[in-house]
Design an enzyme around this catalytic site. Structure first.
Site, PDB file in Angstrom:
ATOM      1  N   LYS A  70       0.823  -1.220   0.000  1.00 22.12           N
ATOM      2  CA  LYS A  70       0.000   0.000   0.000  1.00 22.12           C
ATOM      3  C   LYS A  70       0.853   1.265   0.000  1.00 22.12           C
ATOM      4  O   LYS A  70       0.345   2.357  -0.239  1.00 22.12           O
ATOM      5  CB  LYS A  70      -0.956  -0.006   1.192  1.00 22.12           C
ATOM      6  CG  LYS A  70      -2.107  -0.986   1.005  1.00 22.12           C
ATOM      7  CD  LYS A  70      -3.094  -0.911   2.157  1.00 22.12           C
ATOM      8  CE  LYS A  70      -4.274  -1.852   1.915  1.00 22.12           C
ATOM      9  NZ  LYS A  70      -5.209  -1.861   3.045  1.00 22.12           N
ATOM     10  N   HIS A 119      -3.020 -12.872   0.500  1.00 27.27           N
ATOM     11  CA  HIS A 119      -3.984 -12.734   1.600  1.00 27.27           C
ATOM     12  C   HIS A 119      -5.359 -12.222   1.167  1.00 27.27           C
ATOM     13  O   HIS A 119      -6.296 -12.254   1.954  1.00 27.27           O
ATOM     14  CB  HIS A 119      -3.415 -11.882   2.742  1.00 27.27           C
ATOM     15  CG  HIS A 119      -3.262 -10.421   2.448  1.00 27.27           C
ATOM     16  ND1 HIS A 119      -2.241  -9.915   1.664  1.00 27.27           N
ATOM     17  CD2 HIS A 119      -3.970  -9.351   2.859  1.00 27.27           C
ATOM     18  CE1 HIS A 119      -2.337  -8.602   1.604  1.00 27.27           C
ATOM     19  NE2 HIS A 119      -3.381  -8.231   2.313  1.00 27.27           N
ATOM     20  N   HIS A 120      -5.491 -11.772  -0.074  1.00 24.43           N
ATOM     21  CA  HIS A 120      -6.813 -11.371  -0.572  1.00 24.43           C
ATOM     22  C   HIS A 120      -7.434 -12.403  -1.522  1.00 24.43           C
ATOM     23  O   HIS A 120      -8.463 -12.127  -2.146  1.00 24.43           O
ATOM     24  CB  HIS A 120      -6.744 -10.000  -1.253  1.00 24.43           C
ATOM     25  CG  HIS A 120      -6.641  -8.864  -0.278  1.00 24.43           C
ATOM     26  ND1 HIS A 120      -7.647  -8.554   0.607  1.00 24.43           N
ATOM     27  CD2 HIS A 120      -5.633  -7.982  -0.034  1.00 24.43           C
ATOM     28  CE1 HIS A 120      -7.274  -7.520   1.349  1.00 24.43           C
ATOM     29  NE2 HIS A 120      -6.058  -7.160   0.975  1.00 24.43           N
TER      30      HIS A 120
END
Length: 198
Positions: A70, A119-120
């Site tokens: 991010k 993780h998504h």
């Protein structure tokens, strides 16, 4: 002496990773403490499902760094108070790939990269970035996904109120077999039921 030096070096690496995670949370103030909380829960859950002890340090590092990608997402998207439009969402969904690309050259971290990268992903194959399904998703990422969503639901965000623990647990149960690995959800329930009842 060599063993002690290796332990000190490992601790220094881990302190650096914690610093990176804190730096990211300083950028997105609403998520303060998220990395530490979700890392602790991920490790507890990994132990509950029987992950070998030698994998736990890698899982811990991956959990701490899960959102490092991010850093490459513009503030206008990362900090937007409302829903993302289609183009913004496409950009946001790149953060697992950015994380992987940022960290892959650090050989020490390669065994930890399955958490930031996957993780998504979702059990039913509707996740991102690769659309993996079921047990094709690495176990550590399946474990982390439950812990991550749990903590996100309990936290306040510009676009949502914090959920109560019973409400969040019901959501996790409903997503078993869709978003989450059913076996991981069962293990999670046994941990969280104890926490809720205490």
């Amino acid at each position: 002496s060599l063993e002690r030096s290796n332990e000190e070096l490992s601790r220094a690496y881990d302190s650096t990773l914690e610093g990176w995670a804190t730096a990211l949370e300083m950028r997105d103030y609403e998520t303060r403490g998220h990395s530490q909380r979700v890392t602790a829960l991920t490790i507890a859950l990994a132990q509950k499902v029987g992950v070998p002890a030698e994998m736990l340090p890698h899982i811990r590092r991956g959990a701490l760094l899960h959102d490092i990608g991010k850093m490459a997402i513009p503030d206008s998207i990362l900090l937007k108070p409302g829903k993302l439009n289609e183009e913004e969402w496409k950009t946001m969904k790149m953060h697992p790939i950015y994380a992987y690309d940022m960290l892959y050259s650090i050989e020490f971290l390669r065994p930890a990269l399955t958490v930031p990268r996957y993780h998504h992903e979702k059990w039913d194959g509707t996740g991102y970035p690769d659309g993996l399904k079921g047990q094709d998703i690495p176990l550590e990422a399946r474990i982390f996904a439950v812990a991550d969503v749990w903590d996100a639901l309990l936290g306040e965000r510009p676009y949502k109120r914090p959920w109560g623990k019973h409400e969040a647990l019901e959501y996790i149960r409903l997503q078993s077999g869709l978003h989450f690995d059913p076996d991981v959800v069962k293990a999670f329930e046994s941990i969280i039921q104890l926490e809720i009842s205490n």
